[in-house]
Design a protein around this motif. Structure first.
Motif, mmCIF file in Angstrom:
data_model
loop_
_atom_site.group_PDB
_atom_site.id
_atom_site.type_symbol
_atom_site.label_atom_id
_atom_site.label_comp_id
_atom_site.label_asym_id
_atom_site.label_seq_id
_atom_site.Cartn_x
_atom_site.Cartn_y
_atom_site.Cartn_z
ATOM 1 N N CYS A 93 32.398 57.280 -22.543
ATOM 2 C CA CYS A 93 32.570 57.062 -21.211
ATOM 3 C C CYS A 93 31.551 58.099 -20.276
ATOM 4 O O CYS A 93 31.006 57.358 -19.321
ATOM 5 N N CYS A 170 38.717 60.691 -13.945
ATOM 6 C CA CYS A 170 39.288 59.544 -13.967
ATOM 7 C C CYS A 170 41.055 59.781 -14.118
ATOM 8 O O CYS A 170 41.424 60.529 -14.746
ATOM 9 N N CYS A 173 42.196 60.073 -17.720
ATOM 10 C CA CYS A 173 41.533 60.807 -18.561
ATOM 11 C C CYS A 173 42.256 61.616 -19.487
ATOM 12 O O CYS A 173 43.165 62.647 -19.194
ATOM 13 N N CYS A 240 32.609 67.749 -21.952
ATOM 14 C CA CYS A 240 32.334 66.493 -20.937
ATOM 15 C C CYS A 240 30.944 66.568 -20.415
ATOM 16 O O CYS A 240 30.709 66.216 -19.347
ATOM 17 N N CYS A 244 31.709 65.739 -16.160
ATOM 18 C CA CYS A 244 33.043 65.270 -15.454
ATOM 19 C C CYS A 244 33.829 66.587 -15.281
ATOM 20 O O CYS A 244 33.695 67.644 -15.730
#
Ligand code: SF4
Length: 246
Positions: A93, A170, A173, A240, A244
Motif C-alpha cells: 500500500c 489509514c 492500518c 513504513c 506513513c
C-alpha cells in the motif's frame, strides 16, 4: 527543486510550518499523497491548515493513486493471517498509494531537475531513514538535522500558536497500536470504514483469512482495553518507508 512529503501528521506538518514561517528554507511544494482512507480528523485538519500554508506561500499538491480503492481486494495492506503459524501479508500500500503517486507528480513537474525530498522523520524514529532508491531524488531529514523528536515538534507547533495534528494513517492500518484503534473507534465514520475493510479482506486471499488486527479476529470483537492492558502494543516504527504516519 525541493519538496516536502506532507502526510498531515505531526512531523511533516511541523516541517511544512517551519518552512512556511522561514525557520527552514522555502520549498517548491508540499505534496500530500492521499490514500483516500485517512481519518476524518486528518481530513478536517488538512482542510483547516491548507489555506494557512497557502497564505504563507506554500503550494500544497494533493495526489492519489487510482488503486486507492483496491484495498477491498486485500493483499495490499499488511493484514494478519494465521496459516498454522502467525503470518502477515506483504505490504504494498505505501508504494502504491504514496510513493508512486508522489513520483509521478515529481516527474511531471521537475523539468529534468534533481529533487530534494524532505521527509518528516524525527529523532525518535530515525530507524525509518532510508536513502532514495532513485537517482533523481535525494532524501533529506530536516527534523533530524534540528535534533527534533516528535514531542519537540508538538512543542514547536504549540509555541508558534499552531495546531498539533492527529496521527495520520489509514483508518484500517494494521500497524495501529491499541491507542490508535481506540481513537479510530471514537470517530464513528472511521470505525465503520475500518470494520468494513476488515470484513471485506477476510476471504481475499484463500485459503487463509485476513484481519486488520493482530488478534486475528473480527475488529468489532477485539477487546481493545484488554489488549492495551496486556501491553500488546503495535509500535509505529515497524516500517513504513518514511511516508506513513508522519
Ligand atoms: S497507513 Fe498503513 S494501510 Fe495506509 S498506506 Fe500506510 S502502511 Fe498502508
Amino acid at each position: 527543486m525541493k519538496v516536502i512529503s506532507l502526510g498531515w501528521g505531526v512531523q511533516s506538518f511541523t516541517l511544512a510550518a517551519m518552512s512556511a514561517l522561514g525557520e527552514l528554507e522555502p520549498v517548491d511544494a508540499a505534496i500530500h499523497a492521499d490514500t483516500t482512507h485517512e481519518s476524518k480528523l486528518t481530513y478536517e485538519f488538512a482542510a483547516r491548515w491548507t489555506p494557512w500554508l497557502a497564505e504563507h506561500g506554500m503550494q500544497v499538491a494533493t495526489v492519489s493513486s487510482s488503486s486507492a480503492m483496491q484495498v477491498w481486494r486485500g493483499g495490499m495492506i499488511p493484514a494478519y493471517t494465521y496459516n498454522g503459524s502467525k503470518g502477515q501479508a506483504l505490504r504494498t500500500c505505501t508504494q502504491r498509494w504514496k510513493i508512486a503517486p508522489i513520483r509521478r507528480w515529481l516527474q511531471a513537474h521537475r523539468n529534468g531537475q534533481p529533487i530534494e525530498q524532505w521527509l518528516g522523520i524525527s529523532t525518535d524514529e530515525a530507524l525509518r531513514m532510508k536513502p532514495s532508491p532513485v537517482k533523481y531524488i535525494t532524501h533529506r531529514w530536516p527534523l533530524i538535522e534540528q535534533h527534533m523528536s516528535r514531542k519537540d515538534c508538538a512543542r514547536w507547533l504549540t509555541e508558534h500558536g499552531l495546531e498539533v495534528p492527529p496521527k495520520s494513517a489509514c483508518t484500517f492500518c494494521p500497524y495501529h497500536n491499541t491507542a490508535e484503534w481506540r481513537r479510530i473507534k471514537a470517530t464513528p465514520e472511521d470505525w465503520q470504514e475500518a470494520v468494513a475493510v476488515d470484513r471485506v479482506i477476510r476471504k481475499a486471499r484463500p485459503p487463509y483469512d485476513l484481519f486488520v488486527h493482530p488478534a486475528r479476529k473480527p475488529l468489532e470483537e477485539v477487546d481493545l482495553r484488554t489488549e492495551e492492558e496486556r501491553g500488546q502494543l503495535r509500535l509505529w516504527d515497524e516500517e513504513c518507508s518514511g511516508l506513513c504516519g508522519l
